[in-house]
Design an enzyme around this catalytic site. Structure first.
Site, PDB file in Angstrom:
ATOM      1  N   GLU A 255       0.822  -1.213   0.000  1.00 45.96           N
ATOM      2  CA  GLU A 255       0.000   0.000   0.000  1.00 45.96           C
ATOM      3  C   GLU A 255       0.861   1.272   0.000  1.00 45.96           C
ATOM      4  OE1 GLU A 255      -2.769  -0.527   3.234  1.00 45.96           O
ATOM      5  OE2 GLU A 255      -3.797  -2.185   2.232  1.00 45.96           O
TER       6      GLU A 255
ATOM      7  N   GLU B  45      -5.008  -8.614  -1.765  1.00 39.66           N
ATOM      8  CA  GLU B  45      -5.372  -8.629  -0.348  1.00 39.66           C
ATOM      9  C   GLU B  45      -6.813  -8.156  -0.261  1.00 39.66           C
ATOM     10  OE1 GLU B  45      -2.744  -6.751   2.645  1.00 39.66           O
ATOM     11  OE2 GLU B  45      -4.595  -5.933   3.506  1.00 39.66           O
TER      12      GLU B  45
END
Length: 526
Positions: free
Chosen positions: A209, A328
Site C-alpha cells: 500500500e 489482499e
C-alpha cells in the site's frame, strides 16, 4: 457420497446415489413425534410464505446460453489467501509447523499463499542488529516497528507452503532506503540468495500500500520511484536465477474513493514501469472493521461496491494490457469486524466476490487471511470458520473456466456459472456449476433454463449452505453441520439430487452450489 469426492463412479453406483437422496429418510421411533411436529410447522410456514409473497411462487429464471464461448479464464490458483507479515513478529504463535494447520491449508490447494501486509515494510532478514522500540501507528493501532526474521523462520514459511502444496509469494521491504531516497536492495539480495541456495521456488512483491505510506509511516514514495524500485528488483531476480518467478505490484489501496487515489497511483506506476510486473495488484475491503454492523454484510449496496471498484481499476490499467489481482481482500479492514468477519454472515460477500471477480476477469483473489485477525478462515483454535468451508466447496466444484450467466431481476439473488472441474466429474460426464447467494430472509424458487443436457444421464446436484444464526461459526450443508473427520479428511458432502426440470428452492440467507450433471456446454468440453 459426494459429487466431487466420489470420482469416476460407474453408472449403477451413480444411479444408486440418486435413489438414496431422493427417498424419504428413515427416522428412529424416538424421533417420529419430533418429525411430525416439525412437519406441521414447516407446512404452516410454507402456507404463510405462499400467501404473503409471490417470490416463493413465481420462480426466478437463470439463463445460460450454452453455445457461447468462455467468458473468462482465470488462474487455477484463483482462490488464494494470505498470512499477514505481522504474524512473523511472533513465529512461535504461528502454527505453520502444525500438521493440523498444514492439512487445513492443503485442502485449499492449489493456491498462492501471500506473506505480506503493513509489517512487510518493517521486516528485515537475518539482521540481528535491528532493534526497535514498539511504534504504534496512531491511525489504525498497528505495530509499525522494525523487526527481523531469521533464515530458519523464512525456511519454515517456505516448508509450510510446500507441504500444503501452495506457491509462496513473499512481500519484500521497500522502505529500506539509501540517504538519497532510492531503494536499498542489500537485504533483498540476502533473502533472494538464501532462497536460491535452498532451491526454493516462489514469487515476489515489493512494498505494501505505497500510496498510503504517508499516513502509516510518515514517508512518501512516488509512483515513479516505486516503478524504478520494481525494475531494480526485477533485474535482481533475473540475475539471481528467478527470471521465471512472477513479480506483482504495486499493491495499492483506496481504489474507488472519490478522489481515485489508488487508481492515479497505478496509472503513473504503469506509465513508468518497464514491464517489471506480471500482474497489477490492489487491495479491496468493503467495510471498516471497527464500525461494521451485521446489517452491512447483507446490504445490497455493500455488494455493489466491488463492481464499481473493479470498473474503476480496469479503466486505470487498460492501456497496460495487464490483468489484475485482488492481492489482499476481505469483508472489513483493520483486522476484520469482531464476531462478523469470521462468521456465517461473512460468507455472502466472500462467495459473491469470488463470483463477480471471476466474471470481471480478475485473475487471482487473495483472501485476507488464512489465520489471524477477525477475518481468518481458520480460528486460533484451528477450527475452520464458515468461509473456509465455502472455499473448500468452491475449490472442488468451480473451475477456472467462467461462463456467461443471466437471470431475471432480483437484487437479493446473485448467481455465477463456471465449468465444473474435470477432476470432479462423475464418469467423465460433462457438467457445469452455478453458484451464488440469497441475502434475503425469504426463500426463492429458481428455474435454470437454456442448458441442453444429455437426457440419459442428466441430474442436478444441489448443495445449500445455511446456518442457525448469521453470527454462527458453524455452517450446515443441506441441513447437516459440516465437520472434519477425526483424521482431518473432508466429510462426505451429501447433495440433494433433482431432475433437470425441477424447480430449485433457495433457502433464506443461504449460499448454494448447483452442479448440472450432463450439461451440454461445448465451451466446457474443450
Amino acid at each position: 457420497m459426494s459429487y466431487f469426492i466420489t470420482n469416476n463412479q460407474g453408472k449403477k453406483q451413480y444411479e444408486r446415489l440418486g435413489k438414496i437422496r431422493t427417498q424419504t429418510r428413515i427416522y428412529s421411533a424416538f424421533s417420529l413425534v419430533l418429525v411430525g411436529f416439525c412437519m406441521i410447522l414447516f407446512l404452516l410456514l410454507t402456507w404463510n410464505l405462499s400467501n404473503t409473497t409471490d417470490e416463493i411462487v413465481n420462480p426466478r429464471v437463470i439463463y445460460l446460453n450454452s453455445r457461447h464461448l468462455l467468458l473468462q479464464t482465470v488462474s487455477n490458483k484463483f482462490l488464494s489467501f494470505g498470512l499477514d507479515t505481522s504474524l512473523l513478529r511472533d513465529m512461535k504463535s504461528l502454527p505453520i509447523n502444525s500438521e493440523q494447520f498444514v492439512n487445513l491449508a492443503r485442502h485449499l490447494a492449489p493456491a498462492y499463499v501471500r506473506i505480506g501486509g503493513t509489517s512487510a515494510d518493517c521486516l528485515y532478514f537475518n539482521e540481528s542488529q535491528i532493534i526497535s522500540e514498539e511504534i504504534i501507528n496512531p491511525v489504525d493501532g498497528d505495530d509499525i516497528s522494525n523487526f527481523t526474521i531469521s533464515d530458519i523462520d523464512f525456511e519454515s514459511l517456505y516448508n509450510f507452503a510446500t507441504e500444503a502444496e501452495l506457491r509462496m509469494i513473499f512481500d519484500i521491504n521497500v522502505l529500506i532506503r539509501t540517504t538519497d531516497g532510492t531503494w536499498d536492495d542489500t537485504n533483498a539480495k540476502d533473502i533472494i540468495l538464501f532462497a536460491k541456495n535452498k532451491n526454493m521456488k516462489l514469487d515476489w512483491q515489493l512494498g505494501n500500500e505505497p500510496n498510503s505510506f504517508h499516513h502509516v509511516f510518515n514517508i512518501n514514495i512516488t509512483a515513479t520511484q516505486l516503478a524504478n524500485d520494481y525494475y531494480k528488483l526485477r533485474q535482481l531476480l533475473n540475475e539471481m536465477g528467478y527470471n521465471e518467478s512472477i513479480l506483482v505490484g504495486p499493491e495499492v489501496n483506496h481504489v474507488g474513493d472519490t478522489n481515485r487515489v489508488g487508481e492515479h497511483y497505478v496509472e503513473t506506476f504503469l506509465e513508468k514501469d518497464k514491464d517489471s510486473v506480471d500482474y497489477v495488484t490492489w487491495h479491496q475491503y468493503y467495510l471498516n472493521g471497527r464500525e461494521a454492523k451485521i446489517k452491512d454484510f447483507i446490504n445490497v449496496s455493500t455488494f455493489n461496491y466491488l463492481p464499481m471498484q473493479i470498473k474503476s481499476m480496469n479503466e486505470a490499467i487498460q492501456l497496460s494490457g495487464k490483468s489484475m489481482w485482488l492481492s489482499e481482500t476481505s469483508t472489513a479492514y483493520g483486522g476484520g469486524a469482531p464476531e462478523l468477519s469470521d462468521r456465517f454472515v461473512a460468507g455472502f460477500l466472500w462467495l459473491d466476490k469470488l463470483g463477480y471477480s471471476a466474471t470481471a476477469g480478475v485473475n487471482v483473489v487473495t483472501r485476507q487471511s488464512l489465520f489471524g485477525g477477525h477475518y481468518a478462515m481458520v480460528g486460533s483454535d484451528l477450527i475452520p470458520n464458515p468461509d473456509w468451508w465455502i472455499s473448500v466447496i468452491y475449490k472442488q466444484l468451480v473451475s477456472e473456466n467462467v461462463l456467461q450467466l443471466s437471470s431475471t431481476g432480483n437484487t437479493f439473488l446473485r448467481f455465477y456459472a463456471h465449468c465444473t472441474p474435470k477432476k470432479a466429474l462423475l464418469s467423465s460426464i460433462p457438467a457445469i456449476t452455478i453458484y451464488g447467494v440469497n441475502i434475503n430472509e425469504l426463500a426463492y424458487r429458481v428455474a435454470v433454463n437454456g442448458i441442453p443436457v444429455y437426457q440419459k444421464n442428466a441430474k442436478v446436484f444441489l448443495y445449500a449452505l445455511t446456518s442457525d444464526s448469521l453470527q454462527s461459526r458453524s455452517v450446515k450443508l443441506n441441513g447437516k453441520i459440516l465437520q472434519l473427520q477425526p483424521n482431518g479428511n473432508l466429510p462426505q458432502f451429501q447433495p440433494i439430487i433433482l431432475k433437470p426440470t425441477d424447480i430449485i428452492t433457495v433457502p433464506p440467507y443461504s449460499m448454494i452450489f448447483i452442479v448440472i450433471h450432463g450439461a451440454d456446454v461445448p465451451a466446457c468440453n474443450a
